[in-house]
Write an enzyme that holds these catalytic residues in place. Structure first.
Site, PDB file in Angstrom:
ATOM      1  N   PHE A  48      53.531  65.055 -10.698  1.00 56.38           N
ATOM      2  CA  PHE A  48      54.377  65.802 -11.650  1.00 56.38           C
ATOM      3  C   PHE A  48      53.608  67.031 -12.124  1.00 56.38           C
ATOM      4  CE2 PHE A  48      57.069  62.135 -13.679  1.00 56.38           C
ATOM      5  CZ  PHE A  48      57.761  62.009 -12.490  1.00 56.38           C
ATOM      6  N   HIS A  69      52.011  52.170  -7.240  1.00 56.96           N
ATOM      7  CA  HIS A  69      51.488  53.513  -7.496  1.00 56.96           C
ATOM      8  C   HIS A  69      50.498  53.411  -8.658  1.00 56.96           C
ATOM      9  CE1 HIS A  69      50.906  57.641  -7.993  1.00 56.96           C
ATOM     10  NE2 HIS A  69      52.136  58.090  -7.976  1.00 56.96           N
ATOM     11  N   HIS A  92      50.711  59.846   0.469  1.00 61.72           N
ATOM     12  CA  HIS A  92      50.993  59.659  -0.957  1.00 61.72           C
ATOM     13  C   HIS A  92      52.060  58.560  -1.031  1.00 61.72           C
ATOM     14  CE1 HIS A  92      50.963  60.565  -5.156  1.00 61.72           C
ATOM     15  NE2 HIS A  92      52.228  60.928  -5.186  1.00 61.72           N
ATOM     16  N   GLU A 116      57.183  64.691   1.698  1.00 58.53           N
ATOM     17  CA  GLU A 116      55.886  64.499   2.345  1.00 58.53           C
ATOM     18  C   GLU A 116      56.052  64.543   3.867  1.00 58.53           C
ATOM     19  OE1 GLU A 116      53.714  61.034   1.068  1.00 58.53           O
ATOM     20  OE2 GLU A 116      51.868  61.731   2.029  1.00 58.53           O
ATOM     21  N   LYS A 122      50.525  52.289  -1.203  1.00 58.57           N
ATOM     22  CA  LYS A 122      51.367  51.989  -2.374  1.00 58.57           C
ATOM     23  C   LYS A 122      52.420  50.940  -2.056  1.00 58.57           C
ATOM     24  CE  LYS A 122      50.764  56.507  -4.652  1.00 58.57           C
ATOM     25  NZ  LYS A 122      50.125  57.338  -3.609  1.00 58.57           N
TER      26      LYS A 122
END
Lengths: 427, 380
Positions: free
Chosen positions: A413, A354, A317, A328, A349
């Protein structure tokens, strides 16, 4: 007729037969893969709107596709269409405008934007201070009928469904920054339960506008190291200071393996497993013990019928926020153990920013291309290692490796954790 | 695998009351709906009743983090979990999955108004916008706006953490939320779901969207089915509805009682043209409600009142429902958009559990796109 192929749990195998991608690095797999493996960044100074007064003045926007005047659902839809054309074209499935399965599409939540509010306020002006009554008076003029359609939550999905001729009621979904992975998970589930032979799964996000940027900025989620723009996104580095907003879309054609074989389709890979776990610790922060992320990672590996020792690359991620990257790394170390120190992990990313709603789908495409080409894209901007994060982040330069099983993480989120496991072979 | 599915708990709040029992009572008594004719004139809304939020959201800090649409949803979700006997059962809540149908959250109306008032007077409106947004937006406002943060708040307040997905897309999001939950349980991919949605109609920014295309009923109050002759239109309603949907074997094993059996859910989205809604509903009725028993049956329709499509639904129901009672939920609490279909299913489940009927069909027709149908029956 030979007996149908099944995974270790006795379910239909889910093959991937088409991939499409649009990011700030370009349109299509070829351009994106060349840039991703060369370590190029799509992050640049914002030109879409004035940045005076903003703490963050950069983003990995998609500027080569025009949605004029800019409006998030319009750009998101156009990118989804292009990614879809590439994926469905590669799969060569169905007939043009007749895709033999459902659509699951992750789209950014739509909202009216400032240019539209201003136009409504102008149309409804009565000389007094502007309130929503003024806007409603503007709405009643009947001049803005076409905007109604633009700002419904279901419009992009229906338009994409019509274009590709997907079957049934298309699903628009959001699980925040794990949405793209969720769209693939829904497709996998539909094929596994025999409801569909194929599914078109997409994520798209073209929502860099002043308010969306400011909202993340006010939550202190964005990098403010604006200069140079391409150096701002530095996942897993000690000096990481937030994510960089990105735009993009990706499409994945999933297909029952037997269905794909029967029509002689080229198999690009497999989605072997999906894992998901909610986190109720906090609205934006993850549980300090990492338990939900750990459960999602374990869940995906277990669902794939593998053990943690089988994973030989992690598509992270890796947002470049202090919190995400630490958590992570913790979650991965808990599941993969000491071995995680030597398992390559990299964050797309660092280059494409992102891409939010699209990220899980964009990273699925990158994961499958990693398997197909045997080349791992790097984590760029890795110049100051974080001693608290002991990972082989494939720093700055792509690496050739024989990758059989990829774990792709997506966290968002609202306590969203979704992990996927991809492979080149059927289990 | 082809498992029987039960609805074991429902939670509802709307302009017609708090709790499903209050809604059945209003239905039985034929109470006139509560309408606010003034706050957003010329538009009307069905305003939600006073809600004792502290009963389901005990922490003030949690309440402060949410806007109305989220509080309504978290409240109704809590009621559904209570009714299903799952509240506080950390182990089961940790496995319970969620599909929430949601739009987006509200805005800071004062800030928007000030910015729009200043914009035409400003030499540099774009810069002014940046400056005002940077200084005037509450940082946590975003968390009250994000579509998936109703689900996020349900996780935090009630501890539902088995996984959560948020579907968007107006009315059809509510239909597909239940359809996917049903399909996954039926196939053995999951055991239990919390499914539903919420809507705050008392928001000028949502009225604005529908006002642009003239969808809002702005004449004297009229029941849903009487609006078509005058151009059609809907009256938005505030509220929320959640269902606990479980595999019967799993519910039985934990000693839970069913309100009703969920026999099937269907949805479709053919391109809209004259007659397409009727054809779609007919086809779904044939697929999942063929043996419907009108003499002991009931239909809950989520018809909005939108021109054309509601008339098509009415003609299908006239042919299909026979002597069965037909309730238009919009006449009870208005048009709640995403939760309209789950609310109809909640009412049907409760009415079946009361023994009023043996058989129920719930319809949902999106004002702009999408149709859905659910079939429920009484568990003896």
């Amino acid at each position: 007729m030979t007996s149908p192929h099944r995974d270790r749990a006795g379910r239909p195998l889910v093959a991937v037969t088409g991939l499409g991608i649009v990011t700030s690095l370009g349109e299509g797999k070829e351009d994106n893969w060349a840039a991703l493996t060369a370590g190029h960044s799509g992050v640049k100074r914002l030109s879409r709107f004035p940045v005076a007064g903003l703490k963050t003045t950069i983003a990995a926007t998609v500027d080569f596709i025009k949605a004029e005047p800019f409006c998030a659902p319009a750009l998101s839809q156009e990118m989804a269409m292009r990614a879809g054309v590439e994926a469905v074209g590669q799969a060569g499935i169905g007939a043009p405008g007749d895709f033999p399965g459902p659509l699951f599409i992750a789209v950014p939540p739509v909202e009216m934007e400032w240019p539209h509010r201003r136009a409504l306020a102008e149309a409804g002006a009565n000389g007094e201070d502007v309130t929503y009554a003024t806007l409603l008076a503007g709405a009643r003029t009947g001049k803005f009928r076409e905007w109604y359609e633009l700002f419904l939550f279901g419009t992009v999905a229906e338009n994409v469904a019509r274009r590709f001729g997907t079957k049934g009621s298309p699903i628009s979904l959001s699980t925040a920054c794990s949405s793209g992975a969720t769209s693939i998970q829904l497709g996998v589930e539909a094929i596994r339960r025999g409801e569909a032979q194929a599914a078109l799964c997409m994520g798209t996000d073209g929502s860099v506008h002043p308010e969306s940027l400011i909202r993340f900025s006010l939550l202190s989620a964005l990098s403010t190291q604006n200069d140079p723009p391409e150096g701002a996104s530095k996942p897993f580095s000690k000096n990481r200071d937030g994510f960089v907003m990105g735009e993009g879309a990706a499409a994945v054609v999933l297909e029952d393996y037997d269905h794909a074989l029967a029509r002689g389709a080229r198999i690009l890979g497999f989605v072997l497993g999906c894992g998901e776990k909610g986190d109720n610790f906090h609205r934006t922060r993850s549980s300090p013990d990492g338990a939900p992320a750990i459960a999602a990672i374990e869940g995906a590996i277990h669902d794939a019928g593998l053990s943690p020792d089988d994973i030989d690359y992690v598509n992270a991620h890796g947002t470049s926020t202090p919190e995400n990257d630490k958590m992570e790394a913790l979650g991965l170390a808990s599941v993969l153990g000491e071995r995680m120190k030597s398992v390559p992990i990299s964050s797309n990313k660092s280059m494409v920013g992102h891409t939010l709603t699209a990220a899980g789908a964009v990273e699925a495409v990158a994961s499958l291309m990693t398997i197909a080409t045997g080349r791992i894209p790097p984590t760029i901007n890795y110049n100051v290692p974080d001693p608290a994060i002991e990972l082989d982040v494939v720093p700055n330069v792509a690496r050739d490796a024989n990758v059989r099983y990829v774990l792709s993480n997506s966290f968002g989120f609202g306590g969203q954790n979704t992990c996927l496991v991809f492979s080149g072979e059927p289990g | 695998m082809d498992r029987e599915i039960w609805i074991t708990g429902v939670g509802m709040v709307s302009s017609a009351g708090v709790g499903v029992a209050a809604h059945l009572e209003a239905l039985k008594n034929g109470d006139a709906p509560r309408v606010d004719n003034d706050s957003f004139a010329p538009y009307r809304v069905h305003p939600v009743v006073a809600v004792p939020f502290e009963q389901q959201i005990p922490k003030k800090a949690d309440q402060r983090q949410m806007e109305a649409w989220q509080k309504l949803g978290v409240f109704a979700a809590g009621m559904a979990l209570d009714a299903a006997g799952l509240k506080g059962d950390a182990e089961r809540l940790g496995r319970l999955e969620m599909i929430v149908a949601a739009g987006g959250g509200e805005r800071d109306y004062a800030v928007d108004g000030q910015i729009l008032t200043q914009a035409p007077l400003s030499e540099h409106p774009a810069e002014m916008l940046n400056e005002r947004l940077m200084s005037d937006i509450r940082p946590t406002m975003f968390l009250a706006q994000l579509s998936n943060l109703l689900a996020g708040n349900i996780s935090i307040v009630h501890g539902v953490t088995g996984g959560s997905r948020t579907f968007m897309g107006e009315e059809q999001a509510g239909v597909d939320a239940l359809r996917i939950a049903e399909a996954r349980i039926r196939a053995g991919q999951a055991d239990a779901f919390l499914v539903g949605g919420s809507y705050n109609a008392e928001r000028p920014d949502v009225l604005l969207i529908y006002a642009m295309a003239d969808y809002l009923w702005a004449r004297d109050y009229a029941p849903v089915m009487e609006r078509d002759a005058h151009g059609g239109g809907f009256i938005l309603g505030s509220g929320a509805a959640f269902l606990v949907v479980e595999a019967a074997d799993v519910a039985r094993a934990r000693g839970a009682k069913p309100l009703a059996r969920l026999d099937a859910v269907a949805s479709d989205m053919p391109a809209r043209k004259s007659g397409s809604v009727a054809a779609s509903l007919d086809s779904m009725w044939d697929r999942i409600a063929k043996g419907f028993n009108p003499s002991r049956g009931v239909v809950f329709s989520g018809a909005s009142g939108a021109a054309g499509v509601t008339a098509e639904e009415q003609s299908v129901l006239a042919q299909r429902a026979g002597e069965a009672a037909v309730h238009i939920t919009g006449d009870l609490f208005g048009h709640m958009v995403e939760p309209q279909f789950p609310a109809g299913v909640a009412l049907a489940a409760a009415a079946l559990s009361e023994g009023w009927y043996d058989d129920a069909v719930v319809t949902g027709v999106g004002h702009r796109r999408g149709e859905g149908t659910a079939r429920l029956s009484r568990v003896d």
